[in-house]
Design an enzyme around this catalytic site. Structure first.
Site, PDB file in Angstrom:
ATOM      1  N   SER A 242     -11.397 -29.114 -29.313  1.00 11.52           N
ATOM      2  CA  SER A 242     -11.472 -28.057 -30.323  1.00 11.52           C
ATOM      3  C   SER A 242     -11.956 -28.635 -31.646  1.00 11.52           C
ATOM      4  O   SER A 242     -12.229 -29.829 -31.760  1.00 11.52           O
ATOM      5  CB  SER A 242     -10.096 -27.413 -30.519  1.00 11.52           C
ATOM      6  OG  SER A 242      -9.173 -28.364 -31.051  1.00 11.52           O
ATOM      7  N   LYS A 243     -12.035 -27.781 -32.653  1.00 12.82           N
ATOM      8  CA  LYS A 243     -12.569 -28.194 -33.953  1.00 12.82           C
ATOM      9  C   LYS A 243     -11.784 -29.356 -34.556  1.00 12.82           C
ATOM     10  O   LYS A 243     -12.347 -30.195 -35.251  1.00 12.82           O
ATOM     11  CB  LYS A 243     -12.553 -27.011 -34.922  1.00 12.82           C
ATOM     12  CG  LYS A 243     -13.580 -25.941 -34.600  1.00 12.82           C
ATOM     13  CD  LYS A 243     -13.547 -24.811 -35.627  1.00 12.82           C
ATOM     14  CE  LYS A 243     -14.587 -23.758 -35.311  1.00 12.82           C
ATOM     15  NZ  LYS A 243     -14.548 -22.639 -36.296  1.00 12.82           N
ATOM     16  N   ARG A 244     -10.498 -29.401 -34.280  1.00 18.19           N
ATOM     17  CA  ARG A 244      -9.693 -30.468 -34.902  1.00 18.19           C
ATOM     18  C   ARG A 244     -10.024 -31.846 -34.337  1.00 18.19           C
ATOM     19  O   ARG A 244      -9.629 -32.865 -34.908  1.00 18.19           O
ATOM     20  CB  ARG A 244      -8.201 -30.185 -34.753  1.00 18.19           C
ATOM     21  CG  ARG A 244      -7.684 -30.186 -33.330  1.00 18.19           C
ATOM     22  CD  ARG A 244      -6.265 -29.624 -33.287  1.00 18.19           C
ATOM     23  NE  ARG A 244      -5.736 -29.539 -31.948  1.00 18.19           N
ATOM     24  CZ  ARG A 244      -5.104 -30.520 -31.338  1.00 18.19           C
ATOM     25  NH1 ARG A 244      -4.967 -31.683 -31.943  1.00 18.19           N
ATOM     26  NH2 ARG A 244      -4.625 -30.362 -30.127  1.00 18.19           N
TER      27      ARG A 244
END
Length: 472
Positions: A242-244
């Protein structure tokens, strides 16, 4: 279906080309190539609100950069809507689908009841066998497939094995919305059939979709393609990427300075293996690729391993190509200083690459390491470089300058003789002379060796920088 293997990559153009989707494209590409077939590209752009021309361009650009070629022109799903609707109407006419007049309020009630009972929401088929005369005049309707109500639907999967779904858990799903537009489940089946797709390879999050789509294949009497569902890529912490976790799109990896061959090699190894082989060419990947090598379990991305593999490919890369990659990356990152410096010093940069590329893990690092060739003046010293020319070292450099000015043969041997003679005269270890000198003319903590730097810069430029440094 034909005897020729046809795979497809079918992204939705609602954003960047996700690296997980890119790996799906990579596997489909390798499967088709390994079996003498073709991969097709289908842009699933029926979501008009979210699909953009920019996203389509990013997908095609990402595919080109990765070197994943596809047969023919991209197919745009939005252009096939009439055909999707035609199939829905055929199923309706043959009694294999029906009009459902359930209201939004009725569906909400079903959903709330299912939630209260702790089960998934399954449409109760209230309009499956009712006559159309029961429908309110002019009321909107959707078209639902008549799915099996008993027994099982089995997805014969080349990765997961046989995956069984109870028919009672797969309701009569919608194939045509109330506005007349086809749903994803219908459009994909029609397009796969019409495009002659023989093998469907995608993420295992599509397994339930496959069970539902098999219902449509069977209702139409169409042959079901070979299916393979691969596990998703997870981040280093084991959670879904994911983006993290940082870089998600292919363009992110390009902007971070990775080579396309690195991405092909590394992401092939996330979910597929050929023995213990870690580094292999695309030709080897195609030759070795098979369903047997695909893993059932999720893979974790390891950015340290990715960097190390990229370093390997940078070392093996042709210097002229590396220069072009540095140039294009500086342009993409809008680094005007590096772009101008690289263009103005092409021959010097290329000559420096054999030394520079042994240290770099990314093209970004390579661009930074070449900055000593075209620094802003006065020189802006990095901390360790500044420390290397302070105190006694600065005085040594001042005394060294005349010796360098007196060199007639500005070659490796000529410079070596002058520096060693100076060090011997001053009773200094060679490093006490060479290290401050390299720092003085590059202003960098890390750079090629002292001789390499002086030869690359030339006598005039080297002495000019030394004069500037010792004038402090």
């Amino acid at each position: 279906m034909t005897d020729k293997v046809i795979t497809r990559f079918a992204p939705s153009p609602t954003g960047f080309l996700h690296i997980g989707n890119a790996r799906t494209a990579l596997f489909n590409w390798a499967l088709a190539k390994s079996m003498g077939g073709d991969m097709l590209l289908r842009i699933e752009d029926t979501d008009h609100e979210r699909s953009t021309d920019e996203a389509i361009a990013a997908i095609i650009s990402g595919m080109d950069w990765l070197g994943l070629d596809y047969a023919g022109e991209p197919v745009y799903q939005s252009k096939n809507i009439d055909r999707h609707t035609e199939v829905a109407m055929q199923l309706l006419a043959e009694g294999k689908a029906y009009k459902c007049y359930a209201t939004p309020e009725e569906l909400t009630t079903m959903r709330e009841k299912a939630k209260a009972e702790g089960r998934p929401m399954v449409y109760d088929r209230r309009w499956r066998d009712r006559p159309e005369s029961d429908a309110p005049a002019g009321a909107p309707f959707v078209v639902r497939i008549k799915a099996p109500t008993t027994g099982e639907i089995v997805v014969h999967d080349k990765v997961q094995g046989d995956v069984t779904f109870k028919a009672e858990n797969l309701d009569d799903f919608v194939i045509l919305r109330s506005d007349g537009t086809p749903t994803y489940l219908l459009a994909v089946v029609v397009d796969d059939h019409d495009m002659g797709v023989t093998h469907i390879m995608r993420g295992d999050d599509h397994l339930v979709n496959s069970a539902r789509q098999i219902t449509i294949f069977n209702a139409m009497g169409w042959e079901i393609p070979v299916m393979a569902h691969t596990p998703l890529i997870h981040g280093p912490d084991g959670a879904k990427l994911s983006k993290r976790h940082g870089a998600l799109g292919v363009e992110d990896y390009r902007r971070m300075g990775y080579l396309p061959e690195t991405i092909r090699n590394y992401f092939a190894r996330l979910g597929w293996a050929h023995g213990d082989d870690e580094i292999f060419s695309s030709a080897q990947f195609i030759e070795w690729f098979s369903f047997a090598g695909l893993n059932k379990g999720a893979s974790r991305i390891d950015f340290a391993k990715l960097e190390n593999m990229n370093a390997h490919y940078i070392k093996a890369c042709d210097d002229s190509r590396l220069y072009e990659l540095m140039l294009s990356l500086a342009e993409e990152l809008e680094d005007q200083t590096s772009l101008a410096g690289l263009k103005a010093n092409k021959e010097t940069v290329i000559a420096a690459l054999p030394a520079l590329k042994t240290r770099a893990k990314t093209i970004v690092e390579l661009v930074k390491s070449a900055e000593f060739i075209y620094p802003s003046r006065p020189l802006q010293f990095e901390d360790k470089a500044k420390a290397a020319i302070e105190g006694e070292s600065l005085e040594i450099l001042r005394e060294l300058q005349p010796a360098l000015e007196g060199i007639n043969d500005w070659s490796h041997d000529g410079i070596d003789q002058a520096l060693r003679a100076f060090a011997e005269q001053k009773e200094l270890k060679f490093g006490k002379v060479a290290q401050p000198l390299r720092a003085a003319v590059t202003a960098k903590n890390a750079s090629p060796g002292c001789f390499d730097v002086l030869l690359l810069l030339g006598k005039e430029e080297s002495l000019s920088r030394l004069s500037e440094t010792t004038a402090v």
